[in-house]
Design a protein around this motif. Structure first.
Motif, short mmCIF file in Angstrom:
data_model
loop_
_atom_site.label_atom_id
_atom_site.label_comp_id
_atom_site.label_asym_id
_atom_site.label_seq_id
_atom_site.Cartn_x
_atom_site.Cartn_y
_atom_site.Cartn_z
N HIS A 183 -36.05 5.45 39.86
CA HIS A 183 -35.47 6.07 41.04
C HIS A 183 -34.12 6.69 40.68
O HIS A 183 -33.34 6.12 39.92
N ASP A 184 -33.86 7.88 41.21
CA ASP A 184 -32.58 8.54 40.96
C ASP A 184 -31.43 7.72 41.55
O ASP A 184 -31.54 7.13 42.64
N VAL A 185 -30.32 7.69 40.80
CA VAL A 185 -29.11 6.97 41.21
C VAL A 185 -27.91 7.89 41.08
O VAL A 185 -27.77 8.60 40.07
N GLU A 186 -27.06 7.89 42.09
CA GLU A 186 -25.83 8.69 42.04
C GLU A 186 -24.72 7.91 42.73
O GLU A 186 -24.88 7.45 43.86
N ASN A 187 -23.59 7.73 41.99
CA ASN A 187 -22.44 7.00 42.53
C ASN A 187 -22.83 5.62 43.03
O ASN A 187 -22.46 5.20 44.13
N GLU A 188 -23.64 4.93 42.21
CA GLU A 188 -24.05 3.55 42.52
C GLU A 188 -24.86 3.46 43.80
O GLU A 188 -24.86 2.43 44.48
N GLU A 189 -25.57 4.54 44.14
CA GLU A 189 -26.45 4.53 45.30
C GLU A 189 -27.77 5.21 44.96
O GLU A 189 -27.80 6.16 44.15
N LEU A 190 -28.86 4.75 45.57
CA LEU A 190 -30.15 5.39 45.39
C LEU A 190 -30.16 6.73 46.12
O LEU A 190 -29.70 6.83 47.26
N THR A 191 -30.71 7.75 45.44
CA THR A 191 -30.76 9.07 46.04
C THR A 191 -32.01 9.79 45.57
O THR A 191 -32.53 9.52 44.50
N GLY A 192 -32.49 10.73 46.38
CA GLY A 192 -33.65 11.52 45.97
C GLY A 192 -34.90 10.66 45.82
O GLY A 192 -35.16 9.76 46.61
N GLY A 193 -35.67 10.95 44.76
CA GLY A 193 -36.91 10.22 44.51
C GLY A 193 -36.96 9.65 43.11
O GLY A 193 -35.94 9.20 42.58
N TYR A 194 -38.15 9.70 42.51
CA TYR A 194 -38.34 9.13 41.18
C TYR A 194 -38.35 10.23 40.13
O TYR A 194 -38.84 11.33 40.36
N ARG A 195 -37.85 9.90 38.95
CA ARG A 195 -37.78 10.85 37.86
C ARG A 195 -38.39 10.21 36.60
O ARG A 195 -38.10 9.06 36.27
N PHE A 196 -39.25 10.99 35.90
CA PHE A 196 -39.87 10.48 34.68
C PHE A 196 -38.81 10.22 33.61
O PHE A 196 -37.93 11.06 33.37
N SER A 197 -38.92 9.08 32.95
CA SER A 197 -37.98 8.72 31.89
C SER A 197 -38.61 8.87 30.51
O SER A 197 -38.19 9.68 29.70
#
Length: 266
Positions: A150-164
Motif C-alpha cells: 500500500h502507498d504511504v506518504e508522511n506516515e499515512e496510508l494513501t492511494g492504493g497498492y503499488r507493485f514492488s
C-alpha cells in the motif's frame, strides 16, 4: 475440464528434481555469506499460527492459515497475515497450488514510535513434492510470489497498492517420526530450511532476501488435529545490502484437517 496435459505429464518436474543438489549448494553458501556480514540487528519473536486443510476429493484441497507474529523484549506486533491456497494433486507425488496472502506489516523496530500498519497483497503460485522413505519424508516446495504494498506518504496510508517486486522461494524439509502408536505417527520431528531471493527492477542491493531454518516437534492429537512447537532462525537482508536482521523465533501452531470426501461403506 481436465488440467492441461503438460501439467499431468510431470516431465518438467523431473527436470526440477535433477537440480536439487545445486539448490542445496546455493542454500549453504548464501547462509555462510550473509553470516560473514556486519551490521546485524538481533531480535526475538513469538509466532502463533492456525492452519486449516479442507479436502474436497482425491485431487483438490483448500489450505488456509492465520499467523500472528509478535516481538518480545519489548513486546510489539510485527505482522498479522492471512493466506489461502487452492491445491491440485498432480502425478508423481507433485502438487500445484495457487493463491495469495494479505499481510498487515507493523514497523520492523519494536521500539519505534510509529504505529503505522502497512497492508500488503501477495499472490503466489508454486509446486510441492514429497518423497516418503522408510524412516523419513523429504519435501520440496518451489514458490513464486508478487508483492504489492500500500502507498504511504508522511506516515499515512494513501492511494492504493503499488507493485514492488517478485520473490522466489525454495524450501527443503525433513519429517522424521519419533513416536508411533498402532502404526500411526504420533510425534514427528521436523527440520526445514527455506531460502528466498528478490527479483525486480527495484531490487538493487538485496537480491538475497532471507534464509529460515526451522526445528520443531509435531504431536498428532487425532486424525483431524495436530499441535506443533518449534524454533526458527530468520536471517534477512535489508535494502541497504549491508544491514541484516537475525531473529530468534518461537513458534506455536495448530493444524486442523477437514474433509468433504464421502466415506466408502462396505
Amino acid at each position: 475440464m481436465k488440467p492441461l496435459a503438460i501439467l499431468r505429464s510431470g516431465k518438467s518436474f523431473h527436470k526440477i528434481n535433477s537440480n536439487r543438489t545445486a539448490v542445496l549448494v546455493v542454500l549453504l553458501f548464501s547462509q555462510l555469506n550473509v553470516l560473514a556480514q556486519k551490521n546485524v540487528t538481533h531480535q526475538q519473536q513469538i509466532w502463533y499460527g492456525y492452519y486449516n486443510s479442507l479436502t474436497f476429493n482425491e485431487n483438490w484441497c483448500l489450505k488456509s492459515e492465520i499467523q500472528e507474529r509478535q516481538f518480545i523484549n519489548p513486546s510489539a506486533q510485527h505482522q498479522l497475515l492471512f493466506r489461502t491456497d487452492l491445491e491440485y494433486k498432480l502425478e508423481g507425488n507433485w502438487n500445484v497450488f495457487v493463491g495469495g496472502a494479505f499481510f498487515l506489516q507493523s514497523p520492523n523496530d519494536p521500539d519505534s514510535d510509529s504505529n503505522l500498519v502497512v497492508p500488503e497483497l501477495r499472490p503466489n503460485i508454486g509446486f510441492n513434492n514429497k518423497q516418503k522413505l522408510s524412516f523419513l519424508t523429504i519435501s520440496h516446495r518451489y514458490k513464486a510470489e508478487a508483492r504489492f504494498f500500500h502507498d504511504v506518504e508522511n506516515e499515512e496510508l494513501t492511494g492504493g497498492y503499488r507493485f514492488s517486486n517478485f520473490r522466489l522461494r525454495y524450501q527443503l524439509g525433513f519429517d522424521i517420526p519419533v513416536v508411533k502408536k498402532e502404526n500411526q505417527e504420533r510425534v514427528i520431528f521436523k527440520l526445514k530450511d527455506e531460502v528466498m531471493f528478490n527479483v525486480g527492477s527495484k531490487i538493487v542491493k538485496n537480491s538475497f532476501d532471507q534464509n529460515r531454518v526451522y526445528l520443531a516437534l509435531n504431536y498428532v492429537v487425532s486424525p483431524v488435529i495436530a499441535v506443533e512447537a518449534g524454533y526458527m532462525n530468520w536471517f534477512q537482508q535489508q535494502k541497504s545490502g549491508v544491514d541484516y536482521y537475525n531473529r530468534d523465533i518461537i513458534r506455536f501452531s495448530l493444524f486442523h484437517n477437514l474433509t468433504l470426501k464421502k466415506k466408502n461403506h462396505e
